[in-house]
Design a protein around this motif. Structure first.
Motif, PDB file in Angstrom:
ATOM      1  N   PRO A   1       0.972  -0.500   0.261  1.00 48.14           N
ATOM      2  CA  PRO A   1       0.262   0.478  -0.260  1.00 48.14           C
ATOM      3  C   PRO A   1       0.888   1.220  -0.267  1.00 48.14           C
ATOM      4  N   LYS A   2       0.178   2.220  -0.253  1.00 51.35           N
ATOM      5  CA  LYS A   2       0.907   3.391  -0.544  1.00 51.35           C
ATOM      6  C   LYS A   2       1.063   4.321   0.573  1.00 51.35           C
TER       7      LYS A   2
ATOM      8  N   ASN B   1       4.300   3.624   7.596  1.00 50.07           N
ATOM      9  CA  ASN B   1       3.758   3.975   6.379  1.00 50.07           C
ATOM     10  C   ASN B   1       3.684   5.517   5.935  1.00 50.07           C
ATOM     11  N   GLN B   2       5.368   6.143   6.464  1.00 43.99           N
ATOM     12  CA  GLN B   2       5.302   7.526   6.326  1.00 43.99           C
ATOM     13  C   GLN B   2       7.512   6.723   5.777  1.00 43.99           C
ATOM     14  N   PRO B   3       7.844   7.834   5.462  1.00 45.74           N
ATOM     15  CA  PRO B   3       9.432   7.601   5.205  1.00 45.74           C
ATOM     16  C   PRO B   3      10.311   8.260   6.103  1.00 45.74           C
TER      17      PRO B   3
ATOM     18  N   LYS C   1       9.891 -10.353  -0.904  1.00 42.30           N
ATOM     19  CA  LYS C   1      10.449  -9.768  -0.511  1.00 42.30           C
ATOM     20  C   LYS C   1       9.717  -7.893  -0.820  1.00 42.30           C
ATOM     21  N   SER C   2       9.700  -6.751   0.271  1.00 43.21           N
ATOM     22  CA  SER C   2       9.324  -5.907   0.760  1.00 43.21           C
ATOM     23  C   SER C   2      10.615  -4.756   0.932  1.00 43.21           C
ATOM     24  N   GLN C   3      11.187  -3.479   0.001  1.00 45.80           N
ATOM     25  CA  GLN C   3      12.323  -2.852   0.375  1.00 45.80           C
ATOM     26  C   GLN C   3      11.496  -1.975   0.213  1.00 45.80           C
ATOM     27  N   PHE C   4      12.245  -1.224   1.379  1.00 42.00           N
ATOM     28  CA  PHE C   4      11.741   0.471   1.431  1.00 42.00           C
ATOM     29  C   PHE C   4      13.081   1.116   2.249  1.00 42.00           C
ATOM     30  N   ALA C   5      12.971   2.350   2.035  1.00 44.44           N
ATOM     31  CA  ALA C   5      14.137   3.119   3.129  1.00 44.44           C
ATOM     32  C   ALA C   5      12.935   4.069   3.659  1.00 44.44           C
TER      33      ALA C   5
END
Length: 565
Positions: free
Chosen positions: A4-5, A129-131, A199-203
């Motif tokens: 989700p965004k 759910n926030q950067p 996998k789910s990848q995020f900074a």
């Protein structure tokens, strides 16, 4: 893979405005519901992670219950109190779900969350759910693999290549991760039972956040009043009394509390005592405490003359460890699972036992976790009264048990000591002192939790009663009789050197989540003070509050933020 965004949490207070009489009722007692997860309009896979809370500023009784509806009249989950944190399994399709709250004054509020649930195999990220997120970082995810009849076997968090602070054998992950502020490249990885990996990848930019509330174990002898005192913390670190010039608010158990702790999300306060574990939900609007249904939760142990057990919080937020010392029927650590919505505790068994020694010998003298909570370290004297050892265990995230010792455990700390401080962990190091006037320093081997003495250890120090660790690895604060000594930590080697000293006879010390402030409670007086922390770890007092006109003192203290993590 469906991810989700990221959007801000939904915030909506629902008022019934059809006729004037409803307006009057709503103005008096209308709750507010805040949905943290899931995001409306998202297309995640199942299970779906829901987290929300409610407040009711005009209702003294607060929130009575919250509920998730997955369709009109379809009650998927209900919990007592003002917080819901729960996974719900939904088949692929479109849903108009509702999160609803009731207060104790007749008010009702609800928020609608529209979702399209997907059927694609992969990892669905719900939190963060926030950067940018404050530490500890709340991570919530689920995974699905519809074509694999065996389903998902495990989920794991990576905060850097090969760095894995948390793994759980489940298709659902809900945990807090302690991280020093900075920029991280997260991966949440899942394995199914058919050989597939997702996998789910995020900074994520991890930051600090100011604390707003302090809770302490109050023992007011003149008034014969026991309980948990609440104080406020301003943005500049000073302490405030919610009752102004009167006695500070005290939420009273039936028995004198021993240790006090707050869960990493800032939802619940727990205090150990002779009669059980007292649990409270925190009112997000003002910090007031409401008893968790079922509190006090029973002890599963016969106490000896050592007094009430102490609490060690699981940094991931799913368990507490209750530490029993000498004189009880069994010495060791008992495990309780935290119900993540209500805060209720369920005894799950003995995480680890060390037997019971003869009268006068305490086989367990203290326990702590490392910064991330992967490992638990216990000081014990299992063989005789003069052979202090430190045991290291890998914590089981599924059950909270301590079945696996780290390589090299147990570590002999001193063959001629019958007393040691509770071990403390800061960053890559662990420290403890003993009655012989030395402080041991160990480096923690990443990934295994094994301990290696740092060069120069043990370091000569005075006879120290308690150690308190700065989470930024700048100093140790060492309490020795009526003196608070500051021991400087070499961040590269972990070596200790002497520093400044303060004339303080204290009960407890806790550092805030910004590392800018320290709070101290004292022996024999009902006072709590706030101190500013310099870059070198030295302290400058900001203010002191007397919580009551009665004699007594405040023991163990803990702090938390106003906004949930």
């Amino acid at each position: 893979m469906a991810v989700p965004k990221r959007f801000p949490p939904l915030r909506l207070a629902v008022l019934n405005i059809s006729v004037p009489i409803f307006l009057a009722i709503a103005a008096f007692a209308s709750p507010t519901v805040v949905v943290i997860s899931p995001q409306s309009g998202g297309s995640p896979g199942s299970p779906i992670f829901y987290e929300a809370y409610a407040t009711s500023a005009n209702c003294a009784g607060g929130i009575s219950a919250m509920r998730i509806y997955t369709a009109p009249g379809v009650n998927a989950f209900t919990t007592n109190g003002a917080h819901v944190e729960h996974f719900i399994t939904l088949a692929p399709g479109s849903y108009s779900t509702v999160v609803q709250a009731w207060d104790n004054c007749g008010g009702v509020a609800k928020v609608t969350v529209d979702l399209t649930v997907g059927s694609t195999a992969g990892v669905s990220m719900f939190l963060p759910n926030q950067p940018s997120a404050e530490w500890p970082v709340h991570v919530a995810a689920s995974a699905q693999s519809p074509s694999c009849s065996g389903g998902i076997s495990a989920l794991r968090i990576y905060t850097a290549s090969g760095v894995t602070p948390y793994t759980i054998d489940s298709n659902m992950l809900d945990a807090y991760v302690n991280l020093v502020p900075g920029n991280y490249n997260f991966t949440v990885q899942a394995w199914d039972n058919c050989g597939h990996i997702f996998k789910s990848q995020f900074a994520e930019n991890v930051t600090t956040g100011s604390d707003a509330y302090l809770y302490g174990a109050a023992n007011l002898k003149q008034a014969n009043e026991f309980g948990i005192v609440e104080l406020g913390i301003t943005s500049n670190g000073t302490l405030t009394n919610p009752n102004g010039s009167g006695n500070a608010p005290i939420f009273a158990p039936q028995s004198a509390p021993n240790t006090v702790t707050v869960d990493p999300g800032g939802w619940f306060v727990y205090a150990s005592s002779n009669v059980g574990i007292y649990g409270f939900q925190i009112n997000r609007s003002n910090g007031a405490l409401s008893p968790i249904p079922g509190s006090p939760f029973p002890l599963n142990q016969t106490l000896g003359d050592q007094g009430p057990p102490s609490i060690v919080m699981d940094p991931a937020g799913n368990f507490i460890y209750l530490v029993y010392g000498g004189g009880s029927a069994v010495d060791g650590l008992a495990t309780y699972r935290i119900h993540r919505s209500s805060g209720a505790l369920t005894w799950t068994g003995w995480a680890r036992t060390f037997g019971n020694l003869s009268s006068g010998c305490a086989s367990v003298t203290g326990a702590t976790t490392n910064f991330t909570g992967q490992f638990v370290y216990v000081n014990a004297l299992p063989n005789n009264c003069t052979n202090l050892e430190t045991y290291g265990f890998r914590a089981d995230p599924n059950r909270g048990f301590l079945n696996t010792q780290v390589p090299g455990s147990p570590y002999s700390v001193d063959t001629n000591a019958s007393f040691g401080t509770v071990p403390v962990s800061t960053g890559r190091y662990l420290y403890l002192s003993n009655e012989n006037g030395v402080t041991f320093g160990f480096s923690l081997v990443p990934g295994t939790g094994a301990l290696t003495q740092v060069t120069g250890s043990p370091f000569p120090t005075a006879s120290i009663f308690r150690l308190f660790a700065d989470w930024k690895t700048r100093v140790l604060w060492a309490w020795e009789a009526s003196l608070l000594q500051v021991l400087t930590i070499d961040p590269a080697s972990g070596a200790l050197s002497g520093g400044s000293a303060f004339g303080q006879s204290l009960n407890s010390l806790v550092e805030d989540h910004t590392a800018h402030f320290v709070f101290i409670s004292y022996f024999g007086v009902p006072d709590v003070s706030a101190w500013a922390v310099s870059s070198s770890g030295t302290l400058t007092r900001l203010n002191m509050l007397t919580i009551s006109s009665s004699t007594g003192s405040v023991g163990s203290i803990a702090v938390t933020r106003k906004n949930p993590i």
